[in-house]
Design a protein around this motif. Structure first.
Motif, mmCIF file in Angstrom:
data_model
loop_
_atom_site.group_PDB
_atom_site.id
_atom_site.type_symbol
_atom_site.label_atom_id
_atom_site.label_comp_id
_atom_site.label_asym_id
_atom_site.label_seq_id
_atom_site.Cartn_x
_atom_site.Cartn_y
_atom_site.Cartn_z
ATOM 1 N N ARG A 116 -8.521 -1.046 27.464
ATOM 2 C CA ARG A 116 -8.742 -1.287 28.911
ATOM 3 C C ARG A 116 -8.215 -2.540 29.470
ATOM 4 N N GLN A 117 -8.745 -3.693 28.780
ATOM 5 C CA GLN A 117 -8.239 -4.917 29.291
ATOM 6 C C GLN A 117 -6.923 -5.286 29.105
ATOM 7 N N HIS A 118 -6.335 -4.728 28.106
ATOM 8 C CA HIS A 118 -4.843 -5.004 27.904
ATOM 9 C C HIS A 118 -4.126 -4.261 29.094
ATOM 10 N N TYR A 119 -4.467 -3.096 29.419
ATOM 11 C CA TYR A 119 -3.524 -2.466 30.218
ATOM 12 C C TYR A 119 -3.829 -2.830 31.587
ATOM 13 N N PHE A 120 -5.152 -3.057 31.822
ATOM 14 C CA PHE A 120 -5.757 -3.019 33.355
ATOM 15 C C PHE A 120 -6.511 -4.004 33.864
ATOM 16 N N GLY A 121 -6.690 -5.179 33.065
ATOM 17 C CA GLY A 121 -7.550 -6.384 33.049
ATOM 18 C C GLY A 121 -8.919 -6.115 33.635
ATOM 19 N N LYS A 122 -9.228 -6.653 34.617
ATOM 20 C CA LYS A 122 -10.571 -6.382 35.007
ATOM 21 C C LYS A 122 -10.362 -5.471 36.355
ATOM 22 N N LYS A 123 -9.553 -4.742 36.840
ATOM 23 C CA LYS A 123 -9.413 -4.094 38.105
ATOM 24 C C LYS A 123 -10.058 -2.637 37.833
ATOM 25 N N VAL A 124 -10.443 -2.335 38.755
ATOM 26 C CA VAL A 124 -11.340 -1.033 39.025
ATOM 27 C C VAL A 124 -10.606 -0.497 40.204
ATOM 28 N N LYS A 125 -9.932 0.791 40.044
ATOM 29 C CA LYS A 125 -9.396 1.507 40.986
ATOM 30 C C LYS A 125 -10.357 2.396 41.655
ATOM 31 N N LEU A 126 -10.417 2.510 43.138
ATOM 32 C CA LEU A 126 -11.313 3.511 43.722
ATOM 33 C C LEU A 126 -10.721 4.391 44.351
ATOM 34 N N ASN A 127 -10.995 5.870 44.409
ATOM 35 C CA ASN A 127 -10.540 6.993 44.633
ATOM 36 C C ASN A 127 -11.657 7.477 45.644
ATOM 37 N N MET A 128 -11.375 8.212 46.543
ATOM 38 C CA MET A 128 -12.022 8.967 47.582
ATOM 39 C C MET A 128 -11.659 10.366 47.522
ATOM 40 N N ILE A 129 -12.763 11.355 47.695
ATOM 41 C CA ILE A 129 -12.562 12.781 47.628
ATOM 42 C C ILE A 129 -12.651 13.141 49.398
ATOM 43 N N PHE A 130 -11.986 13.971 49.756
ATOM 44 C CA PHE A 130 -12.106 14.655 50.976
ATOM 45 C C PHE A 130 -12.085 16.146 51.073
ATOM 46 N N ILE B 133 -10.232 3.904 53.463
ATOM 47 C CA ILE B 133 -9.748 2.544 53.732
ATOM 48 C C ILE B 133 -11.075 1.679 53.878
ATOM 49 N N LYS B 134 -11.999 2.183 54.544
ATOM 50 C CA LYS B 134 -13.280 1.359 55.006
ATOM 51 C C LYS B 134 -14.003 0.983 53.555
ATOM 52 N N ARG B 135 -14.038 2.210 52.569
ATOM 53 C CA ARG B 135 -14.610 2.321 51.386
ATOM 54 C C ARG B 135 -13.857 1.384 50.238
ATOM 55 N N LYS B 136 -12.811 1.032 50.710
ATOM 56 C CA LYS B 136 -11.815 0.041 49.838
ATOM 57 C C LYS B 136 -11.246 1.086 48.808
ATOM 58 N N ALA B 137 -11.043 2.165 49.081
ATOM 59 C CA ALA B 137 -10.308 3.257 48.154
ATOM 60 C C ALA B 137 -8.799 3.005 48.375
ATOM 61 N N GLY B 138 -8.019 3.059 47.131
ATOM 62 C CA GLY B 138 -6.585 3.053 47.207
ATOM 63 C C GLY B 138 -6.038 4.270 47.089
ATOM 64 N N THR B 139 -6.688 5.365 46.732
ATOM 65 C CA THR B 139 -6.169 6.515 46.728
ATOM 66 C C THR B 139 -7.195 7.446 47.470
ATOM 67 N N TYR B 140 -6.542 8.485 48.281
ATOM 68 C CA TYR B 140 -7.327 9.473 49.199
ATOM 69 C C TYR B 140 -6.805 10.701 48.690
ATOM 70 N N CYS B 141 -8.020 11.385 48.205
ATOM 71 C CA CYS B 141 -7.772 12.785 47.690
ATOM 72 C C CYS B 141 -8.080 13.857 48.503
ATOM 73 N N ILE B 142 -7.204 14.833 48.912
ATOM 74 C CA ILE B 142 -7.304 15.879 49.869
ATOM 75 C C ILE B 142 -7.648 16.956 48.943
ATOM 76 N N VAL B 143 -8.836 17.839 48.873
ATOM 77 C CA VAL B 143 -9.260 18.780 47.993
ATOM 78 C C VAL B 143 -9.470 20.058 48.820
ATOM 79 N N ALA B 144 -9.020 21.070 48.404
ATOM 80 C CA ALA B 144 -9.465 22.318 49.105
ATOM 81 C C ALA B 144 -9.783 23.474 48.055
ATOM 82 N N SER B 145 -10.898 24.150 48.271
ATOM 83 C CA SER B 145 -11.087 25.265 47.415
ATOM 84 C C SER B 145 -10.150 26.474 47.639
ATOM 85 N N GLY B 146 -9.975 27.333 46.549
ATOM 86 C CA GLY B 146 -9.259 28.584 46.652
ATOM 87 C C GLY B 146 -8.264 28.432 45.576
ATOM 88 N N ARG B 147 -7.558 29.656 45.338
ATOM 89 C CA ARG B 147 -6.687 29.853 44.166
ATOM 90 C C ARG B 147 -5.599 28.960 44.477
#
Length: 332
Positions: free
Chosen positions: A50-64, A107-121
């Motif tokens: 993990r350290q070799h590829y990503f160092g000490k970084k932690v990516k934050l994602n937020m679900i909506f 953005i307020k939560r420091k997330a770099g990725t915003y995930c738009i999720v919807a139920s359904g087929r």
């Protein structure tokens, strides 16, 4: 390096990953079947990768949660499915303006990725239009990466999402081919694989992962991990079953923190340069050892999930800093 680390049996697993190889299925099983008193050595070896590829970084994602409940599928783990009696909030697809406002919260939560999720087929035309319009506005206003998770896709739908600016599409395999029918019968395992393939062909980054703790065997977890490696997905969310009352799997209880950590290490050894995300159920199943999961994993969801509450955002931020890691994109 101490004698203890030199003699660490898991170091050769790390060496294989760092040299571009991968562990075989017998070795993968050994990770899951390892003794608990080997866990710290296992985590150390996974952390090297993990350290070799990503160092000490932690990516934050937020679900909506853009559409809640009302799903015709029979997925046994899901509180939003047609077979669930869980008392979850139900609402149709939210307006574009609400989706855009969710991005500002990410953005307020420091997330770099915003995930738009919807139920359904899968998305209908108006739902797809709403997502595409929202994504275009979000992209014009922010630097967020956008992930969509809308169910099964056609080639044309994948193309439209790409043109709108969607960076990543999530469609989890969830479990192995062999175990799939024990979890859901309203779509097939191949339906899921085909959607991941269509996403890749459209030029969108594929995100696909699993839910563990649903009665699968160690061998089935290994098979799933190999499938995800074969599909060459860029991001792998590892969910730990949060057995919700009212769902068919409400009485399932087979995980413990050590097993969860071993599963994360397995994915790091098999998919060394991919984003491994600690996802739903981490607060319930990892409990007080959540911080240790950052050694094999390099990403988390921050805030609430679809129908269950997550850890407080400030606690997630503090956990990352207390472990000596850094939030990706945050100014030092």
């Amino acid at each position: 390096m101490s004698d203890l680390l030199v003699n660490n049996p898991w170091e050769k697993w790390a060496e294989k990953a760092l040299e571009g190889g991968w562990i075989d299925k017998d070795e993968a099983l050994r990770v899951l079947e390892s003794k608990d008193d080997e866990l710290l050595l296992l985590l150390h070896a996974a952390y090297r990768v993990r350290q070799h590829y990503f160092g000490k970084k932690v990516k934050l994602n937020m679900i909506f949660n853009a559409k809640s409940g009302l799903c015709p599928e029979d997925c046994g783990y899901c509180s939003q499915s047609i077979v669930s009696n869980a008392p979850v909030e139900k609402y149709s697809f939210l307006k574009k303006e609400v989706l855009v406002e969710g991005a500002r919260e990410a953005i307020k939560r420091k997330a770099g990725t915003y995930c738009i999720v919807a139920s359904g087929r899968g998305p209908g035309k108006r739902e797809l239009d709403s997502v595409c319009e929202a994504v275009q506005e979000i992209k014009a206003e922010t630097d967020l990466k956008i992930c969509a998770c809308l169910g099964l896709l056609t080639d044309e739908q994948a193309k439209r999402l790409k043109e709108a600016g969607v960076d990543r599409y999530n469609h989890n395999l969830n479990t192995s081919r062999e175990h799939h029918e024990a979890i859901t019968t309203t779509h097939t395992y191949d339906d899921r694989v085909q959607t991941v393939t269509k996403v890749k062909q459209s030029g969108i980054s594929p995100c696909s992962g699993c839910i563990v703790g649903m009665g699968e065997t160690n061998e089935q977890i290994v098979e799933l991990a190999y499938e995800l490696r074969s599909l060459d997905v860029d991001s792998i969310p590892v969910n730990f079953l949060h057995a919700i009352p009212g769902t068919p799997l409400e009485n399932m209880d087979e995980l413990d923190p050590g097993r969860c950590l071993k599963i994360l290490c397995l994915f790091r050894f098999l998919c060394p340069d991919k984003e491994i995300r600690i996802s739903g159920g981490r607060e319930v199943q990892l409990r007080t050892v959540q911080p240790l999961a950052l050694y094999p994993a390099n990403a988390i969801f921050v805030g609430d999930y679809l129908t269950t509450e997550g850890q407080l955002v400030k606690e997630d931020h503090q956990m990352i800093r207390d472990m000596g890691f850094e939030i990706e994109g945050e100014e030092c």
